[in-house]
Design a protein around this motif. Sequence first.
Motif, PDB file in Angstrom:
ATOM      1  N   UNK A  84       0.822  -1.210   0.000  1.00  0.00           N
ATOM      2  CA  UNK A  84       0.000   0.000   0.000  1.00  0.00           C
ATOM      3  C   UNK A  84       0.853   1.255   0.000  1.00  0.00           C
ATOM      4  N   UNK A  85       2.113   1.121   0.387  1.00  0.00           N
ATOM      5  CA  UNK A  85       2.964   2.296   0.557  1.00  0.00           C
ATOM      6  C   UNK A  85       4.067   2.443  -0.476  1.00  0.00           C
ATOM      7  N   UNK A  86       4.319   1.402  -1.270  1.00  0.00           N
ATOM      8  CA  UNK A  86       5.431   1.488  -2.229  1.00  0.00           C
ATOM      9  C   UNK A  86       5.090   2.457  -3.359  1.00  0.00           C
ATOM     10  N   UNK A  87       6.116   3.098  -3.869  1.00  0.00           N
ATOM     11  CA  UNK A  87       5.959   4.050  -4.964  1.00  0.00           C
ATOM     12  C   UNK A  87       6.992   3.752  -6.049  1.00  0.00           C
ATOM     13  N   UNK A  88       6.543   3.787  -7.286  1.00  0.00           N
ATOM     14  CA  UNK A  88       7.424   3.623  -8.429  1.00  0.00           C
ATOM     15  C   UNK A  88       7.113   4.723  -9.434  1.00  0.00           C
ATOM     16  N   UNK A  89       8.080   5.052 -10.255  1.00  0.00           N
ATOM     17  CA  UNK A  89       7.863   6.041 -11.302  1.00  0.00           C
ATOM     18  C   UNK A  89       6.818   5.530 -12.300  1.00  0.00           C
ATOM     19  N   UNK A  90       6.060   6.410 -12.929  1.00  0.00           N
ATOM     20  CA  UNK A  90       5.072   5.984 -13.928  1.00  0.00           C
ATOM     21  C   UNK A  90       5.720   5.167 -15.043  1.00  0.00           C
ATOM     22  N   UNK A  91       5.054   4.115 -15.437  1.00  0.00           N
ATOM     23  CA  UNK A  91       5.548   3.285 -16.531  1.00  0.00           C
ATOM     24  C   UNK A  91       6.791   2.490 -16.192  1.00  0.00           C
ATOM     25  N   UNK A  92       6.990   2.152 -14.916  1.00  0.00           N
ATOM     26  CA  UNK A  92       8.196   1.439 -14.504  1.00  0.00           C
ATOM     27  C   UNK A  92       8.237  -0.006 -14.987  1.00  0.00           C
ATOM     28  N   UNK A  93       7.069  -0.645 -15.112  1.00  0.00           N
ATOM     29  CA  UNK A  93       6.989  -2.050 -15.494  1.00  0.00           C
ATOM     30  C   UNK A  93       5.983  -2.226 -16.629  1.00  0.00           C
ATOM     31  N   UNK A  94       6.227  -3.234 -17.454  1.00  0.00           N
ATOM     32  CA  UNK A  94       5.264  -3.548 -18.509  1.00  0.00           C
ATOM     33  C   UNK A  94       3.927  -3.998 -17.918  1.00  0.00           C
ATOM     34  N   UNK A  95       3.992  -4.803 -16.867  1.00  0.00           N
ATOM     35  CA  UNK A  95       2.763  -5.340 -16.266  1.00  0.00           C
ATOM     36  C   UNK A  95       2.862  -5.330 -14.747  1.00  0.00           C
ATOM     37  N   UNK A  96       1.717  -5.157 -14.104  1.00  0.00           N
ATOM     38  CA  UNK A  96       1.615  -5.252 -12.649  1.00  0.00           C
ATOM     39  C   UNK A  96       0.616  -6.347 -12.313  1.00  0.00           C
TER      40      UNK A  96
END
Length: 239
Positions: A84-96
């Motif tokens: 709930x708290x992790x943050x990644x830059x937009x578009x970091x992974x192809x799929x979640x």
Amino acid sequence: MSLIAWGTKIYYNQVTRSLLRNVVFCLRRELKGCDTVLDLGCGYNSPLQYHSPKFSVGIEYFMPYLLESKRKGIHNFYIRADIRNVEFAPGSFDAVLLVSVIEHMDRQVALSLLSKASMIARKKIIVVSPNGFLNQSAADGNELQAHKSGWRPNELINKGFKAYGMNGLIIFRKNSHQADRQNYENSLLSTIKFKPRLFWLIMAELSQVIAYYFPELAFEIFYVKTLAPKLQYGFLRKN
């Protein structure tokens, strides 16, 4: 090898998964062209173990689950964190991926996480969740195992997801589940309504050939949402 372990191996092999269109079939199909995958709440037995993208990150808060997943080598990289708290830059992974995750959260928290996932993913969001509320209490010494919400297919379909039925028809199942990492067989059979449970588990799984096409009648649902293209930045964790 136990009978359950033997059956699981058969259930996920190439021929069977293609005939039944089970979760591994759907996962492999939907992750074609997705080289990088973020598995939120990866647990100890993620279905991603049956499909190896070029690079995957597993995030899990409960240390015994994280260590077991790491022992199995399911992901390239692990982060112990509250998803709930992790943050990644937009578009970091192809799929979640959120496999057996949103039902463990209050509805608004889950919706917020889905919104966050839509920013992190470049191409697809994949969600697997029970059809409606499935009663499950804390297990394995992990309070996060308790279920707090239930989701019907139309709720996520209305948010742009496609839905496919999983794990056979719901008529074979009870609306409660006893999670037990130490006794996987007991955990697997705990939702079966009829006796002998092993026989009816097989019948339930064979009914997957029907459930796939009628998610509203299925025990679980595989959801996938294809996103509009966005720029790729590479993953970045913020504390």
